[in-house]
Design a protein around this motif. Sequence first.
Motif, PDB file in Angstrom:
ATOM      1  N   LYS A  24     -37.698  31.907  14.391  1.00 47.93           N
ATOM      2  CA  LYS A  24     -38.800  32.820  14.060  1.00 47.93           C
ATOM      3  C   LYS A  24     -38.443  34.295  14.279  1.00 47.93           C
ATOM      4  O   LYS A  24     -38.763  35.143  13.452  1.00 47.93           O
ATOM      5  CB  LYS A  24     -40.028  32.441  14.887  1.00 47.93           C
ATOM      6  CG  LYS A  24     -41.269  33.235  14.552  1.00 47.93           C
ATOM      7  CD  LYS A  24     -42.471  32.715  15.291  1.00 47.93           C
ATOM      8  CE  LYS A  24     -43.704  33.517  14.914  1.00 47.93           C
ATOM      9  NZ  LYS A  24     -44.906  33.018  15.588  1.00 47.93           N
ATOM     10  N   LYS A  27     -33.570  34.867  13.277  1.00 54.24           N
ATOM     11  CA  LYS A  27     -32.954  34.587  11.975  1.00 54.24           C
ATOM     12  C   LYS A  27     -33.158  35.779  11.044  1.00 54.24           C
ATOM     13  O   LYS A  27     -34.259  36.313  10.934  1.00 54.24           O
ATOM     14  CB  LYS A  27     -33.556  33.322  11.364  1.00 54.24           C
ATOM     15  CG  LYS A  27     -32.850  32.879  10.103  1.00 54.24           C
ATOM     16  CD  LYS A  27     -33.377  31.553   9.619  1.00 54.24           C
ATOM     17  CE  LYS A  27     -32.588  31.118   8.389  1.00 54.24           C
ATOM     18  NZ  LYS A  27     -33.037  29.810   7.912  1.00 54.24           N
ATOM     19  N   ASP A  28     -32.085  36.189  10.418  1.00 52.63           N
ATOM     20  CA  ASP A  28     -32.081  37.332   9.497  1.00 52.63           C
ATOM     21  C   ASP A  28     -32.392  38.658  10.184  1.00 52.63           C
ATOM     22  O   ASP A  28     -32.786  39.618   9.530  1.00 52.63           O
ATOM     23  CB  ASP A  28     -33.052  37.103   8.324  1.00 52.63           C
ATOM     24  CG  ASP A  28     -32.706  35.868   7.521  1.00 52.63           C
ATOM     25  OD1 ASP A  28     -31.496  35.585   7.344  1.00 52.63           O
ATOM     26  OD2 ASP A  28     -33.643  35.164   7.074  1.00 52.63           O
ATOM     27  N   ASN A  29     -32.247  38.711  11.504  1.00 53.90           N
ATOM     28  CA  ASN A  29     -32.456  39.948  12.253  1.00 53.90           C
ATOM     29  C   ASN A  29     -31.229  40.241  13.105  1.00 53.90           C
ATOM     30  O   ASN A  29     -30.382  39.379  13.319  1.00 53.90           O
ATOM     31  CB  ASN A  29     -33.692  39.834  13.158  1.00 53.90           C
ATOM     32  CG  ASN A  29     -34.974  39.795  12.365  1.00 53.90           C
ATOM     33  OD1 ASN A  29     -35.181  40.591  11.457  1.00 53.90           O
ATOM     34  ND2 ASN A  29     -35.832  38.851  12.687  1.00 53.90           N
ATOM     35  N   LYS A  30     -31.173  41.460  13.611  1.00 54.26           N
ATOM     36  CA  LYS A  30     -30.073  41.842  14.495  1.00 54.26           C
ATOM     37  C   LYS A  30     -30.225  41.119  15.837  1.00 54.26           C
ATOM     38  O   LYS A  30     -31.339  40.814  16.261  1.00 54.26           O
ATOM     39  CB  LYS A  30     -30.075  43.351  14.732  1.00 54.26           C
ATOM     40  CG  LYS A  30     -29.744  44.152  13.507  1.00 54.26           C
ATOM     41  CD  LYS A  30     -29.752  45.629  13.823  1.00 54.26           C
ATOM     42  CE  LYS A  30     -29.434  46.429  12.573  1.00 54.26           C
ATOM     43  NZ  LYS A  30     -29.482  47.877  12.831  1.00 54.26           N
ATOM     44  N   ASN A  42     -28.664  35.776  19.670  1.00 50.72           N
ATOM     45  CA  ASN A  42     -28.082  35.972  18.353  1.00 50.72           C
ATOM     46  C   ASN A  42     -28.154  34.654  17.585  1.00 50.72           C
ATOM     47  O   ASN A  42     -27.540  33.673  17.991  1.00 50.72           O
ATOM     48  CB  ASN A  42     -26.626  36.435  18.502  1.00 50.72           C
ATOM     49  CG  ASN A  42     -25.947  36.698  17.193  1.00 50.72           C
ATOM     50  OD1 ASN A  42     -26.578  36.907  16.177  1.00 50.72           O
ATOM     51  ND2 ASN A  42     -24.628  36.665  17.217  1.00 50.72           N
ATOM     52  N   TYR A  43     -28.894  34.616  16.505  1.00 52.58           N
ATOM     53  CA  TYR A  43     -29.100  33.390  15.734  1.00 52.58           C
ATOM     54  C   TYR A  43     -27.817  32.954  15.022  1.00 52.58           C
ATOM     55  O   TYR A  43     -27.190  33.734  14.320  1.00 52.58           O
ATOM     56  CB  TYR A  43     -30.203  33.603  14.702  1.00 52.58           C
ATOM     57  CG  TYR A  43     -30.479  32.389  13.853  1.00 52.58           C
ATOM     58  CD1 TYR A  43     -31.320  31.388  14.311  1.00 52.58           C
ATOM     59  CD2 TYR A  43     -29.898  32.239  12.599  1.00 52.58           C
ATOM     60  CE1 TYR A  43     -31.576  30.261  13.549  1.00 52.58           C
ATOM     61  CE2 TYR A  43     -30.151  31.118  11.831  1.00 52.58           C
ATOM     62  CZ  TYR A  43     -30.991  30.141  12.305  1.00 52.58           C
ATOM     63  OH  TYR A  43     -31.233  29.023  11.549  1.00 52.58           O
ATOM     64  N   GLU A  45     -26.188  29.331  12.942  1.00 56.03           N
ATOM     65  CA  GLU A  45     -26.327  27.962  12.454  1.00 56.03           C
ATOM     66  C   GLU A  45     -24.981  27.275  12.636  1.00 56.03           C
ATOM     67  O   GLU A  45     -24.007  27.620  11.966  1.00 56.03           O
ATOM     68  CB  GLU A  45     -26.757  27.956  10.990  1.00 56.03           C
ATOM     69  CG  GLU A  45     -28.139  28.547  10.801  1.00 56.03           C
ATOM     70  CD  GLU A  45     -28.562  28.712   9.354  1.00 56.03           C
ATOM     71  OE1 GLU A  45     -27.734  28.461   8.429  1.00 56.03           O
ATOM     72  OE2 GLU A  45     -29.714  29.114   9.124  1.00 56.03           O
TER      73      GLU A  45
END
Length: 153
Positions: A24, A27-30, A42-43, A45
């Motif tokens: 939430k 993801k897709d953020n710094k 740090n997200y 996968e």
Amino acid sequence: MHLLYVISILIIILDQLTKHGAIKYLKDNKPIAVIDNFLEFNYVENFGAAFGILQNCRIFFIIITLIVIIAIFVFFRKNFYFLNKGMKVSLVMLLAGAIGNLIDRIRFGYVVDFISVKFKNGYGFPVFNIADSFIVISTILIIYMVLFDKYKV
């Protein structure tokens, strides 16, 4: 025995809630620095195993994890009264960590990792999650107890 089930369920819930938060908010953020130049969220996968090895072997990891889970259950049931509390808790931690990462592999096809540790010498420890932490800690405890014959009642 019931307390062990509660511990296992709590570990799985903690793991899944923190991974949900990572998806939430990360993801897709710094990355978010918790301790500058040491700890950040740090997200990542992870399509492989520990430390990113054996990438894209999802079915293999699902099968191996299921075998490990079944083996722990069988071992636990056969030896429950011969094991001390430390070994019981360690096995429950290992089981819960394995289940936490298995849930990710089945749901997403990868494991959500988000805890990143970097050391002053520039070495960045592989990104990991709560389930990984319980797997590593429990494995170290189990190895210690087996090597020094400290797992029996």
